[in-house]
Design a protein around this motif. Structure first.
Motif, PDB file in Angstrom:
ATOM      1  N   ARG A  56       0.843  -1.204   0.000  1.00  0.00           N
ATOM      2  CA  ARG A  56       0.000   0.000   0.000  1.00  0.00           C
ATOM      3  C   ARG A  56       0.878   1.255   0.000  1.00  0.00           C
ATOM      4  O   ARG A  56       1.104   1.877   1.030  1.00  0.00           O
ATOM      5  CB  ARG A  56      -0.968  -0.031   1.179  1.00  0.00           C
ATOM      6  N   LEU A  57       1.343   1.584  -1.187  1.00  0.00           N
ATOM      7  CA  LEU A  57       2.224   2.735  -1.376  1.00  0.00           C
ATOM      8  C   LEU A  57       1.993   3.303  -2.767  1.00  0.00           C
ATOM      9  O   LEU A  57       1.908   2.554  -3.738  1.00  0.00           O
ATOM     10  CB  LEU A  57       3.690   2.285  -1.247  1.00  0.00           C
ATOM     11  N   PHE A  58       1.870   4.633  -2.826  1.00  0.00           N
ATOM     12  CA  PHE A  58       1.905   5.291  -4.128  1.00  0.00           C
ATOM     13  C   PHE A  58       2.525   6.664  -3.978  1.00  0.00           C
ATOM     14  O   PHE A  58       2.597   7.225  -2.891  1.00  0.00           O
ATOM     15  CB  PHE A  58       0.526   5.356  -4.807  1.00  0.00           C
ATOM     16  N   VAL A  59       3.028   7.167  -5.108  1.00  0.00           N
ATOM     17  CA  VAL A  59       3.606   8.509  -5.168  1.00  0.00           C
ATOM     18  C   VAL A  59       2.861   9.282  -6.243  1.00  0.00           C
ATOM     19  O   VAL A  59       2.385   8.697  -7.222  1.00  0.00           O
ATOM     20  CB  VAL A  59       5.123   8.487  -5.464  1.00  0.00           C
ATOM     21  N   LYS A  77       3.924  13.994  -3.387  1.00  0.00           N
ATOM     22  CA  LYS A  77       3.883  13.355  -2.076  1.00  0.00           C
ATOM     23  C   LYS A  77       3.860  11.842  -2.221  1.00  0.00           C
ATOM     24  O   LYS A  77       3.338  11.309  -3.199  1.00  0.00           O
ATOM     25  CB  LYS A  77       2.608  13.817  -1.368  1.00  0.00           C
ATOM     26  N   ALA A  78       4.404  11.153  -1.213  1.00  0.00           N
ATOM     27  CA  ALA A  78       4.284   9.698  -1.092  1.00  0.00           C
ATOM     28  C   ALA A  78       3.196   9.400  -0.059  1.00  0.00           C
ATOM     29  O   ALA A  78       3.102  10.083   0.968  1.00  0.00           O
ATOM     30  CB  ALA A  78       5.611   9.092  -0.643  1.00  0.00           C
ATOM     31  N   PHE A  79       2.390   8.404  -0.344  1.00  0.00           N
ATOM     32  CA  PHE A  79       1.305   7.979   0.542  1.00  0.00           C
ATOM     33  C   PHE A  79       1.564   6.531   0.956  1.00  0.00           C
ATOM     34  O   PHE A  79       1.550   5.631   0.110  1.00  0.00           O
ATOM     35  CB  PHE A  79      -0.043   8.074  -0.175  1.00  0.00           C
ATOM     36  N   ILE A  80       1.804   6.327   2.237  1.00  0.00           N
ATOM     37  CA  ILE A  80       2.074   4.996   2.782  1.00  0.00           C
ATOM     38  C   ILE A  80       0.856   4.542   3.574  1.00  0.00           C
ATOM     39  O   ILE A  80       0.340   5.286   4.417  1.00  0.00           O
ATOM     40  CB  ILE A  80       3.325   5.016   3.688  1.00  0.00           C
ATOM     41  N   ASN A  81       0.402   3.318   3.305  1.00  0.00           N
ATOM     42  CA  ASN A  81      -0.773   2.733   3.969  1.00  0.00           C
ATOM     43  C   ASN A  81      -1.963   3.697   3.992  1.00  0.00           C
ATOM     44  O   ASN A  81      -2.602   3.891   5.031  1.00  0.00           O
ATOM     45  CB  ASN A  81      -0.433   2.273   5.390  1.00  0.00           C
ATOM     46  N   PRO A  82      -2.298   4.287   2.852  1.00  0.00           N
ATOM     47  CA  PRO A  82      -3.391   5.261   2.830  1.00  0.00           C
ATOM     48  C   PRO A  82      -4.760   4.608   2.952  1.00  0.00           C
ATOM     49  O   PRO A  82      -4.934   3.431   2.619  1.00  0.00           O
ATOM     50  CB  PRO A  82      -3.238   5.933   1.470  1.00  0.00           C
ATOM     51  N   GLU A  83      -5.693   5.412   3.423  1.00  0.00           N
ATOM     52  CA  GLU A  83      -7.091   4.994   3.491  1.00  0.00           C
ATOM     53  C   GLU A  83      -7.956   6.207   3.166  1.00  0.00           C
ATOM     54  O   GLU A  83      -7.880   7.225   3.868  1.00  0.00           O
ATOM     55  CB  GLU A  83      -7.417   4.472   4.890  1.00  0.00           C
ATOM     56  N   ILE A 145      -3.965   0.349  -5.403  1.00  0.00           N
ATOM     57  CA  ILE A 145      -3.641  -0.466  -4.223  1.00  0.00           C
ATOM     58  C   ILE A 145      -4.860  -1.239  -3.719  1.00  0.00           C
ATOM     59  O   ILE A 145      -4.735  -2.117  -2.871  1.00  0.00           O
ATOM     60  CB  ILE A 145      -2.985   0.366  -3.093  1.00  0.00           C
ATOM     61  N   GLU A 146      -6.022  -0.929  -4.279  1.00  0.00           N
ATOM     62  CA  GLU A 146      -7.250  -1.677  -3.982  1.00  0.00           C
ATOM     63  C   GLU A 146      -7.516  -2.740  -5.046  1.00  0.00           C
ATOM     64  O   GLU A 146      -8.526  -3.443  -4.984  1.00  0.00           O
ATOM     65  CB  GLU A 146      -8.445  -0.713  -3.899  1.00  0.00           C
ATOM     66  N   GLY A 147      -6.642  -2.844  -6.058  1.00  0.00           N
ATOM     67  CA  GLY A 147      -6.823  -3.818  -7.127  1.00  0.00           C
ATOM     68  C   GLY A 147      -7.811  -3.377  -8.190  1.00  0.00           C
ATOM     69  O   GLY A 147      -8.404  -4.197  -8.888  1.00  0.00           O
ATOM     70  N   ILE A 148      -7.986  -2.060  -8.328  1.00  0.00           N
ATOM     71  CA  ILE A 148      -8.945  -1.492  -9.278  1.00  0.00           C
ATOM     72  C   ILE A 148      -8.184  -0.679 -10.326  1.00  0.00           C
ATOM     73  O   ILE A 148      -7.310   0.117  -9.988  1.00  0.00           O
ATOM     74  CB  ILE A 148      -9.959  -0.579  -8.546  1.00  0.00           C
TER      75      ILE A 148
END
Length: 189
Positions: A56-59, A77-83, A145-148
Protein backbone atom coordinates in the motif's frame (compact mmCIF):
# COMPACT_ATOMS: atom_id res chain seq x y z
CA UNK A 1 16.70 2.70 -10.28
CA UNK A 2 14.04 2.73 -12.98
CA UNK A 3 11.58 -0.15 -12.65
CA UNK A 4 9.71 -1.69 -15.58
CA UNK A 5 6.01 -0.84 -15.46
CA UNK A 6 3.78 -3.87 -14.96
CA UNK A 7 1.34 -4.14 -17.87
CA UNK A 8 -2.39 -4.74 -17.88
CA UNK A 9 -3.23 -8.40 -17.35
CA UNK A 10 -0.73 -9.08 -14.57
CA UNK A 11 -2.58 -10.45 -11.51
CA UNK A 12 -0.72 -8.07 -9.16
CA UNK A 13 -2.76 -5.20 -10.63
CA UNK A 14 -6.01 -6.84 -9.49
CA UNK A 15 -4.93 -7.70 -5.92
CA UNK A 16 -5.68 -5.67 -2.83
CA UNK A 17 -2.23 -4.60 -1.62
CA UNK A 18 -0.84 -5.34 1.84
CA UNK A 19 -0.04 -2.75 4.52
CA UNK A 20 3.62 -1.83 4.83
CA UNK A 21 5.28 -2.51 8.20
CA UNK A 22 7.42 0.26 9.73
CA UNK A 23 10.53 -1.89 9.31
CA UNK A 24 10.00 -2.40 5.56
CA UNK A 25 13.52 -2.58 4.10
CA UNK A 26 14.83 0.38 2.10
CA UNK A 27 11.44 2.12 1.93
CA UNK A 28 12.86 5.61 1.32
CA UNK A 29 15.00 4.27 -1.52
CA UNK A 30 11.95 2.51 -3.00
CA UNK A 31 9.99 5.77 -2.87
CA UNK A 32 12.79 7.65 -4.65
CA UNK A 33 12.96 4.88 -7.27
CA UNK A 34 9.20 5.11 -7.75
CA UNK A 35 9.47 8.87 -8.37
CA UNK A 36 12.31 8.23 -10.86
CA UNK A 37 10.27 5.55 -12.62
CA UNK A 38 7.17 7.77 -12.72
CA UNK A 39 9.06 10.74 -14.16
CA UNK A 40 10.92 8.55 -16.68
CA UNK A 41 7.55 7.26 -17.95
CA UNK A 42 6.04 10.80 -17.96
CA UNK A 43 3.43 9.88 -15.36
CA UNK A 44 1.84 11.94 -12.59
CA UNK A 45 1.36 9.01 -10.25
CA UNK A 46 2.70 5.51 -9.66
CA UNK A 47 1.44 2.84 -7.29
CA UNK A 48 3.61 0.00 -6.01
CA UNK A 49 1.52 -2.70 -7.77
CA UNK A 50 2.53 -1.05 -11.06
CA UNK A 51 6.10 -2.16 -10.34
CA UNK A 52 4.92 -5.61 -9.20
CA UNK A 53 4.99 -4.83 -5.47
CA UNK A 54 1.68 -5.60 -3.76
CA UNK A 55 2.09 -3.04 -0.97
CA UNK A 56 0.00 0.00 0.00
CA UNK A 57 2.22 2.73 -1.38
CA UNK A 58 1.91 5.29 -4.13
CA UNK A 59 3.61 8.51 -5.17
CA UNK A 60 2.13 11.45 -7.06
CA UNK A 61 3.22 14.72 -8.58
CA UNK A 62 0.05 16.30 -9.91
CA UNK A 63 1.59 19.63 -10.97
CA UNK A 64 1.71 18.71 -14.70
CA UNK A 65 -2.08 18.17 -14.58
CA UNK A 66 -2.83 21.66 -13.26
CA UNK A 67 -4.41 24.13 -15.66
CA UNK A 68 -3.24 27.74 -15.86
CA UNK A 69 -5.38 29.02 -12.96
CA UNK A 70 -4.12 26.24 -10.65
CA UNK A 71 -0.40 26.32 -11.55
CA UNK A 72 1.67 25.81 -8.41
CA UNK A 73 -1.16 24.01 -6.58
CA UNK A 74 -0.10 20.50 -7.51
CA UNK A 75 0.90 17.95 -4.89
CA UNK A 76 4.13 15.95 -4.81
CA UNK A 77 3.88 13.35 -2.08
CA UNK A 78 4.28 9.70 -1.09
CA UNK A 79 1.31 7.98 0.54
CA UNK A 80 2.07 5.00 2.78
CA UNK A 81 -0.77 2.73 3.97
CA UNK A 82 -3.39 5.26 2.83
CA UNK A 83 -7.09 4.99 3.49
CA UNK A 84 -9.68 7.20 1.81
CA UNK A 85 -12.12 7.89 4.63
CA UNK A 86 -14.50 10.20 2.78
CA UNK A 87 -15.45 11.05 -0.80
CA UNK A 88 -18.00 13.74 -1.58
CA UNK A 89 -19.02 16.44 -3.99
CA UNK A 90 -20.26 16.31 -7.53
CA UNK A 91 -18.83 13.52 -9.67
CA UNK A 92 -17.02 14.93 -12.68
CA UNK A 93 -15.62 13.29 -15.75
CA UNK A 94 -12.07 13.52 -17.01
CA UNK A 95 -10.12 11.48 -19.54
CA UNK A 96 -7.72 9.24 -17.64
CA UNK A 97 -4.87 7.05 -18.78
CA UNK A 98 -2.51 4.71 -16.97
CA UNK A 99 1.16 3.77 -17.33
CA UNK A 100 0.12 0.09 -17.06
CA UNK A 101 -2.36 0.55 -19.93
CA UNK A 102 -0.47 2.65 -22.50
CA UNK A 103 -2.42 4.14 -25.38
CA UNK A 104 -5.84 3.74 -23.75
CA UNK A 105 -7.62 6.83 -22.45
CA UNK A 106 -11.25 7.02 -21.33
CA UNK A 107 -13.47 9.40 -19.37
CA UNK A 108 -13.85 8.36 -15.73
CA UNK A 109 -16.24 10.00 -13.26
CA UNK A 110 -14.99 10.56 -9.71
CA UNK A 111 -16.16 12.60 -6.69
CA UNK A 112 -14.55 16.04 -6.53
CA UNK A 113 -13.34 15.86 -2.90
CA UNK A 114 -11.65 13.26 -0.70
CA UNK A 115 -10.35 12.95 2.82
CA UNK A 116 -7.40 10.57 3.08
CA UNK A 117 -5.45 9.26 6.07
CA UNK A 118 -1.88 8.09 5.39
CA UNK A 119 1.70 8.03 6.63
CA UNK A 120 4.54 10.03 5.12
CA UNK A 121 8.12 8.80 4.62
CA UNK A 122 8.96 9.61 8.26
CA UNK A 123 5.93 7.57 9.48
CA UNK A 124 4.06 10.70 10.55
CA UNK A 125 0.31 10.20 10.23
CA UNK A 126 -1.74 12.73 8.24
CA UNK A 127 -5.39 13.28 7.46
CA UNK A 128 -5.77 15.66 4.54
CA UNK A 129 -8.54 16.90 2.26
CA UNK A 130 -7.95 17.21 -1.49
CA UNK A 131 -10.20 18.35 -4.30
CA UNK A 132 -10.23 18.74 -8.06
CA UNK A 133 -7.30 17.35 -10.00
CA UNK A 134 -5.28 16.51 -6.87
CA UNK A 135 -8.17 14.38 -5.59
CA UNK A 136 -8.50 12.67 -8.99
CA UNK A 137 -4.82 11.72 -9.21
CA UNK A 138 -4.92 10.38 -5.63
CA UNK A 139 -8.13 8.41 -6.31
CA UNK A 140 -6.62 6.86 -9.44
CA UNK A 141 -3.49 5.72 -7.58
CA UNK A 142 -5.48 4.64 -4.53
CA UNK A 143 -7.57 2.42 -6.80
CA UNK A 144 -4.35 0.63 -7.80
CA UNK A 145 -3.64 -0.47 -4.22
CA UNK A 146 -7.25 -1.68 -3.98
CA UNK A 147 -6.82 -3.82 -7.13
CA UNK A 148 -8.94 -1.49 -9.28
CA UNK A 149 -7.95 -0.11 -12.68
CA UNK A 150 -9.49 2.95 -14.32
CA UNK A 151 -10.99 0.64 -16.94
CA UNK A 152 -13.04 -1.01 -14.17
CA UNK A 153 -15.00 2.27 -13.88
CA UNK A 154 -16.17 2.09 -17.51
CA UNK A 155 -19.61 0.91 -18.60
CA UNK A 156 -20.07 -2.43 -20.35
CA UNK A 157 -20.06 -0.99 -23.87
CA UNK A 158 -16.82 0.96 -23.33
CA UNK A 159 -15.19 -2.17 -21.83
CA UNK A 160 -16.17 -4.22 -24.89
CA UNK A 161 -14.84 -1.54 -27.23
CA UNK A 162 -11.36 -1.61 -25.63
CA UNK A 163 -11.21 -5.37 -24.90
CA UNK A 164 -8.95 -6.19 -27.89
CA UNK A 165 -6.59 -3.30 -27.13
CA UNK A 166 -6.25 -4.50 -23.54
CA UNK A 167 -5.52 -8.06 -24.71
CA UNK A 168 -2.78 -6.75 -27.01
CA UNK A 169 -1.21 -4.78 -24.14
CA UNK A 170 -1.04 -7.88 -21.92
CA UNK A 171 0.74 -9.72 -24.76
CA UNK A 172 3.31 -6.95 -25.23
CA UNK A 173 1.82 -5.67 -28.49
CA UNK A 174 2.01 -2.00 -27.54
CA UNK A 175 4.23 1.02 -28.05
CA UNK A 176 5.50 2.60 -24.86
CA UNK A 177 8.57 4.78 -24.50
CA UNK A 178 9.44 3.14 -21.16
CA UNK A 179 10.33 -0.38 -20.11
CA UNK A 180 7.38 -2.66 -19.35
CA UNK A 181 6.81 -6.12 -17.91
CA UNK A 182 4.14 -8.12 -19.76
CA UNK A 183 2.27 -10.99 -18.07
CA UNK A 184 1.76 -13.10 -21.21
CA UNK A 185 5.47 -12.91 -22.08
CA UNK A 186 6.55 -13.86 -18.55
CA UNK A 187 4.50 -17.08 -18.69
CA UNK A 188 6.21 -18.28 -21.88
CA UNK A 189 9.66 -18.31 -20.33
Amino acid sequence: MIYPITAYGDPVLKEEAEDIPKDYPDLKELIEDMYSTMYFAHGVGLAAPQISKSIRLFVIDSEPMMDDKDKGKGVKKAFINPEIIEEDGEEWGFEEGCLSIPGVREVVYRPERIVIRYFDEEWNEHEDTYDGMNARVIQHEYDHIEGILFTDHLNGLKKRLIKNRLAKISKGDVDADYKMKFPALSKRR
